[in-house]
Design an enzyme around this catalytic site. Structure first.
Site, PDB file in Angstrom:
ATOM      1  N   ASP A  63      -7.581  -6.571  -0.520  1.00  0.00           N
ATOM      2  CA  ASP A  63      -8.657  -6.087   0.346  1.00  0.00           C
ATOM      3  C   ASP A  63      -9.992  -5.976  -0.368  1.00  0.00           C
ATOM      4  O   ASP A  63     -10.071  -6.058  -1.595  1.00  0.00           O
ATOM      5  CB  ASP A  63      -8.270  -4.732   0.967  1.00  0.00           C
ATOM      6  CG  ASP A  63      -7.523  -3.820  -0.009  1.00  0.00           C
ATOM      7  OD1 ASP A  63      -7.705  -3.981  -1.224  1.00  0.00           O
ATOM      8  OD2 ASP A  63      -6.760  -2.960   0.460  1.00  0.00           O
ATOM      9  N   ASN A 129      -1.603   8.372   3.736  1.00  0.00           N
ATOM     10  CA  ASN A 129      -1.201   8.308   5.154  1.00  0.00           C
ATOM     11  C   ASN A 129      -0.222   7.160   5.420  1.00  0.00           C
ATOM     12  O   ASN A 129       0.016   6.796   6.560  1.00  0.00           O
ATOM     13  CB  ASN A 129      -2.435   8.177   6.055  1.00  0.00           C
ATOM     14  CG  ASN A 129      -3.227   6.899   5.789  1.00  0.00           C
ATOM     15  OD1 ASN A 129      -2.834   6.078   4.957  1.00  0.00           O
ATOM     16  ND2 ASN A 129      -4.327   6.714   6.500  1.00  0.00           N
ATOM     17  N   HIS A 131      -0.605   3.998   4.421  1.00  0.00           N
ATOM     18  CA  HIS A 131      -1.164   2.648   4.562  1.00  0.00           C
ATOM     19  C   HIS A 131      -0.756   1.742   3.410  1.00  0.00           C
ATOM     20  O   HIS A 131      -0.489   2.201   2.300  1.00  0.00           O
ATOM     21  CB  HIS A 131      -2.686   2.665   4.780  1.00  0.00           C
ATOM     22  CG  HIS A 131      -3.515   3.016   3.585  1.00  0.00           C
ATOM     23  ND1 HIS A 131      -4.643   3.809   3.673  1.00  0.00           N
ATOM     24  CD2 HIS A 131      -3.424   2.681   2.273  1.00  0.00           C
ATOM     25  CE1 HIS A 131      -5.190   3.926   2.475  1.00  0.00           C
ATOM     26  NE2 HIS A 131      -4.473   3.255   1.600  1.00  0.00           N
ATOM     27  N   GLU A 136      -4.153   0.684   8.321  1.00  0.00           N
ATOM     28  CA  GLU A 136      -4.035   2.102   8.634  1.00  0.00           C
ATOM     29  C   GLU A 136      -2.950   2.332   9.692  1.00  0.00           C
ATOM     30  O   GLU A 136      -2.522   1.385  10.368  1.00  0.00           O
ATOM     31  CB  GLU A 136      -5.387   2.615   9.158  1.00  0.00           C
ATOM     32  CG  GLU A 136      -6.547   2.457   8.161  1.00  0.00           C
ATOM     33  CD  GLU A 136      -6.518   3.471   7.000  1.00  0.00           C
ATOM     34  OE1 GLU A 136      -5.433   3.949   6.635  1.00  0.00           O
ATOM     35  OE2 GLU A 136      -7.600   3.756   6.465  1.00  0.00           O
TER      36      GLU A 136
HETATM   37  C1  F6R Z   1      -5.959  -1.060  -2.680  1.00  0.00           C
HETATM   38  C2  F6R Z   1      -5.162  -0.831  -1.491  1.00  0.00           C
HETATM   39  C3  F6R Z   1      -4.737   0.528  -1.058  1.00  0.00           C
HETATM   40  C4  F6R Z   1      -4.314   1.429  -2.210  1.00  0.00           C
HETATM   41  C5  F6R Z   1      -3.911   2.803  -1.681  1.00  0.00           C
HETATM   42  C6  F6R Z   1      -3.533   3.745  -2.801  1.00  0.00           C
HETATM   43  O1  F6R Z   1      -6.199  -2.431  -2.865  1.00  0.00           O
HETATM   44  O2  F6R Z   1      -4.858  -1.761  -0.829  1.00  0.00           O
HETATM   45  O3  F6R Z   1      -3.672   0.410  -0.155  1.00  0.00           O
HETATM   46  O4  F6R Z   1      -3.246   0.844  -2.887  1.00  0.00           O
HETATM   47  O5  F6R Z   1      -4.985   3.353  -0.966  1.00  0.00           O
HETATM   48  O6  F6R Z   1      -4.669   4.007  -3.567  1.00  0.00           O
HETATM   49  P1  F6R Z   1      -4.558   4.747  -4.977  1.00  0.00           P
HETATM   50  O7  F6R Z   1      -3.773   3.840  -5.865  1.00  0.00           O
HETATM   51  O8  F6R Z   1      -5.987   4.888  -5.434  1.00  0.00           O
HETATM   52  O9  F6R Z   1      -3.884   6.044  -4.738  1.00  0.00           O
END
Ligand code: F6R
Length: 235
Positions: A63, A129, A131, A136
């Site tokens: 992303d 959450n 994701h 989401e």
């Molecule tokens: C990042 C991504 C997100 C993160 C998730 C966890 O490329 O796709 O899904 O992996 O938000 O974020 P952290 O690792 O910062 O807790």
């Protein structure tokens, strides 16, 4: 799902790093799906320390925020360059173009790229959450690469990377859940108590779009590497 529970984030990084390198070592070509955020930092640190041969490895990231220039200090392009791409000699590196004039077209092009180069192994983090990527809660499980509006929970979790809270972008381009599920192998990492609810839901909840990570329950080759805190609600 194969579940590996280790002591802490450092151990997660070691286990995941070794699995990833083992997967692409000795292959002619390999497409590696990568993530950003806090979770993979230990893995990228090990890449920088050990400098494995990655000249046959093409990377595709999950992303990118919408509306940030590639060289913006807070873009995922910059994150990946600083953590990994400036240090190792990958064959090619790709991220979604969140700054394209025509974002719909950029999403289509990214999805085409993913179809042309099927992901051999996708690394995932996990949102508080539930994701995966920036898919989401409520995202159908067959979505291709698309534009998303980030939830308050996600913007809140990511505000530490921005100077002001209002600088956190409201939208992102993300591989869809459909795109992620096409990966031949998935490794999801999660550490800390903040992820415990999402880990429990992902592993023991009903497969439901309310928790995007439950989509992984139907994938045949998923390894979840978590620490004791993240796993603490599963015992
Ligand atoms: C990042 C991504 C997100 C993160 C998730 C966890 O490329 O796709 O899904 O992996 O938000 O974020 P952290 O690792 O910062 O807790």
């Amino acid at each position: 799902m194969n579940i590996i529970v280790v002591k802490n984030a450092e151990e997660i990084a070691k286990v995941a790093y070794e699995k990833i390198v083992k997967a692409f070592e000795g292959k002619q070509e390999f497409t590696l799906g990568l993530a950003t955020g806090g979770s993979p930092l230990g893995i990228y640190d090990l890449f920088r320390q050990h400098k494995p041969n990655v000249s046959h490895v093409m990377t595709v990231n999950l992303d990118e925020y919408v509306g940030l220039a590639e060289d913006d200090q807070t873009s995922y392009h910059t994150y990946m360059a600083e953590q990994l791409f400036n240090h190792l000699n990958f064959k090619e590196n790709h991220l979604p173009d969140g700054n394209a004039k025509d974002l719909d077209e950029a999403c289509k092009e990214y999805e085409e790229l993913l179809k042309k180069h099927p992901v051999d192994l996708q690394l995932l983090g996990l949102g508080e959450n539930g994701h995966i990527g920036f898919n989401e809660p409520g995202t159908p499980f067959n979505t291709p690469t698309h534009i998303v509006e980030l939830t308050e929970s996600t913007r809140n979790a990511n505000k530490i990377y921005f100077e002001n809270e209002e600088d956190v972008p409201t939208h992102a381009v993300t591989m869809g859940i459909g795109s992620i599920l096409r990966a031949k192998e998935v490794i999801l990492i999660a550490s800390g108590i903040k992820k415990a609810e999402a880990v429990k839901e992902m592993l023991h909840g009903k497969e439901d779009i309310g928790c995007p990570a439950t989509a992984l329950q139907k994938h045949s080759n998923v390894t979840i590497v978590v620490d004791e805190e993240a796993y603490s609600l599963c015992e």
